[in-house]
Design a protein around this motif. Structure first.
Motif: not given
Lengths: 453, 205
Positions: A350-351, A354-355, A389
């Protein structure tokens, strides 16, 4: 090929309990293939990431073809939903990119290492695909500038993905945005800032190399090609270069490449010293030239096994000397890949996604603007992924701080007005100090001031 | 001090990407040509031992990346150069037009003492290609070289080893001349310094 559920549970448990070490698969390589296969089938990012860091990395191109998209956050469901052929035609109608001539010059001289045994016709086809791949990246991301050496990186992806061009494009695009965008700013300055981390890092891990090779006095340009091509310009073995790419993806950071360079440097220490003293005996070149020459060429001659051993040894250095602690790290832009994608061990899928979303939505344009400013300290850029974030989580906290800040300001003003009439008591002094701290801590309040007062 | 060292001639090869800088160097140093040269990233050097009029010298040839963005690295490599070779591709108009930009850029970055007298040599490479592909003819190139300060001009083919030795002979001679001038100037300056020291002593007496 799959592992028994009991084995799988054991592996997952070990990962969960954080008692894994890279020796887990050394003794039992037969477990690695089925584990990797199962992890890929289950989209288990963490286990793929873990396995990519073990000796031999992701084993072979068949596994990489499936694992790299996962590690790069390519949404396979969405990908399969796209009508690939229709989509890939569209890019040709987009405006040409200013660097397309340079691309064609470099593509002409590509595939010197990794398609060594390929026939001329195979190479011609690969070159044509490479040209299309790079042009499409540039036309679809016109903020990015092409640099010589980017073509070397793309050629590695092409050999891995061979006929799956659409998937190859998606992976290269994500890889470029996540890891390479600093190198693709309008000038080379952002790349040089990253290079400058090398000397102080060497100083930390091996002062003898640093001192004897005068690394404090010479520009670290000897490492430019390993850095900006991620060694694809310097390492001839395809299996080694693939493992280096595995390592970048598994560590989630370009930063690892600096450690790989240093780890290789340490492995060749004696050879390097010997070569330098031989050249010095000729009493002809300046010491700076000798050092530049030896350091820019030593990687070409390293044996495959030594390279792979160095990748493994690298973890020792990453723990000893974090990049963030080095002095030149302050020069690195807020939106740099090194700041937005630091070396951390437990990234999740997920990270990564997101990035990617933040890079395309907010970061890229700002980074390009920021890179045009020659003095990095003169103007801070407006966004950073971390900020973006954190923004969501911090909104409530921000509102609270804002209220406290305003109360502090009001008190400050009231108390200052009172100063005209009476001497300050210790308590009022305390309030003044307190409100000043709040003022400094929350800059936006200053911006709001005219509206309130 | 400097007489103890072998004479080193530092030569920088500049020009647009793909004009054949690496190939020229390889042909001169190793006597071979290959289609397999990768793009040059950053800068590196090759060396060749030469004898010029009974004097043995070592030529250090710096090969550089042609893409514009790598130019800012030059500052680290150009310093101390004795000659600069400007290369264009006879089939590429742009590469010819950029020659004077490369020259200026070099002078800025190398920080040479006498920019007017610094030796440059121009090379038009790839003359082996079909006549109809050539866009820069001899006359045009010669005129350009004259305008730039009567710079020596050579039409070469790194691929077929045409005019390579002739070009590098002139490069080496010009570099040696520059090196000797520099050395003379250094000694001259040293002599002045010594004399000044002496004068100071006299004054003190």
């Amino acid at each position: 090929m799959s592992v028994s559920s009991a084995d799988w549970d054991t592996l997952s448990m070990k990962l969960d309990n954080s008692i894994v070490d890279s020796t887990l698969f050394k003794s039992n390589d037969s477990l690695k293939e089925p584990s990797l296969s199962t992890a890929i089938d289950l989209n288990d990012y963490k286990i793929v990431q873990f396995l990519a860091k073990t000796k031999g990395g992701l084993i072979n191109s068949n596994f990489r073809k499936k694992a790299w998209p996962l590690l790069l956050g390519v949404d396979m469901e969405k990908f399969h939903g796209l009508c690939a052929s229709r989509y890939s035609v569209d890019w040709k109608s987009k405006p040409q990119h200013k660097d397309e001539d340079q691309v064609s010059l470099d593509v002409d001289r590509s595939f010197i290492y990794y398609a060594e045994n390929g026939s001329d016709s195979v190479k011609t086809e690969l070159k044509s695909k490479l040209n299309d791949l790079i042009l499409r990246i540039l036309r679809e991301n016109p903020q990015l500038c092409y640099y010589q050496g980017y073509h070397d990186i793309c050629s590695v992806f092409l050999v891995i993905f061979s006929n799956e061009m659409e998937l190859c494009f998606q992976c290269v695009q994500n890889f470029t945005l996540l890891y390479l965008r600093d190198f693709m700013m309008p000038s080379i300055n952002e790349s040089i800032k990253i290079l400058k981390l090398i000397p102080p890092l060497v100083q930390k891990v091996d002062a003898q190399i640093y001192n004897e090779l005068l690394l404090g006095d010479i520009e670290p340009f000897y490492a430019i090609s390993p850095l900006i091509t991620l060694f694809s310009h310097n390492i001839t073995s395809f299996s080694s270069i693939s493992q280096i790419f595995d390592g970048i993806l598994a560590n989630g950071s370009l930063g690892i490449i600096i450690y790989y360079y240093i780890s290789l440097l340490l492995s060749q220490k004696e050879n390097i010293f010997q070569k330098i003293s031989l050249m010095e005996e000729e009493d002809c070149f300046t010491k700076q030239d000798v050092i530049h020459d030896v350091l820019s060429k030593f990687i070409l001659n390293i044996e495959k096994n030594t390279i792979e051993q160095s990748l493994e040894d690298c973890t020792k250095i990453t723990k000893r000397a974090p990049l963030e602690k080095l002095l030149p790290f302050h020069q690195i832009q807020r939106n740099s890949v090194l700041r937005t994608s630091p070396l951390i061990n437990d990234l999740d899928i997920k990270e990564i996604k997101d990035r990617l979303a933040f890079i395309t939505e907010a970061i890229l344009e700002d980074q390009v603007e920021g890179s045009k400013i020659t003095d990095p300290s003169s103007k801070a850029t407006r966004f950073s992924i971390k900020d973006a974030l954190a923004k969501k989580q911090n909104q409530t906290l921000f509102k609270m701080s804002l209220t406290i800040g305003i109360i502090g300001l009001l008190l400050n003003i009231i108390l200052k007005k009172n100063e005209a009439f009476q001497l300050q008591t210790p308590i009022t002094q305390l309030w003044n100090t307190h409100s000043e701290i709040i003022n400094i801590g929350i800059r936006p309040i200053r911006d709001l001031l005219p509206k309130f007062f | 001090m400097s007489s103890k060292k072998k004479t080193l001639l530092k030569v920088i090869i500049l020009g647009d990407s793909g004009v054949g800088k690496t190939s020229l160097m390889q042909q001169f140093v190793n006597g071979k040509f290959s289609n397999q040269y990768k793009a040059t990233i950053g800068a590196d050097f090759l060396t060749k031992e030469l004898t010029i009029d009974d004097k043995s010298v070592t030529m250090q040839l710096w090969d550089t990346a042609g893409q514009e963005r790598f130019q800012s690295l030059g500052v680290a490599f150009y310093r101390g150069a004795d000659c600069c070779v400007l290369v264009y591709d006879v089939t590429n108009q742009k590469s010819f037009e950029n020659i004077s930009l490369w020259k200026d850029e070099f002078l800025i970055q190398a920080n040479v003492k006498n920019p007017e007298n610094f030796p440059f040599v121009i090379i038009g490479n790839k003359v082996d290609v079909d006549e109809n592909k050539k866009v820069i003819n001899n006359k045009k190139a010669q005129q350009f070289a004259n305008n730039l300060g009567n710079l020596p001009l050579f039409q070469t083919s790194a691929k077929e080893a045409v005019n390579i030795d002739q070009a590098f002979d002139v490069i080496a001679r010009n570099a040696l001349q520059q090196e000797e001038n520099d050395e003379f100037n250094d000694e001259f300056n040293d002599a002045i310094n010594i004399q000044l020291d002496g004068e100071n002593n006299n004054c003190a007496c």
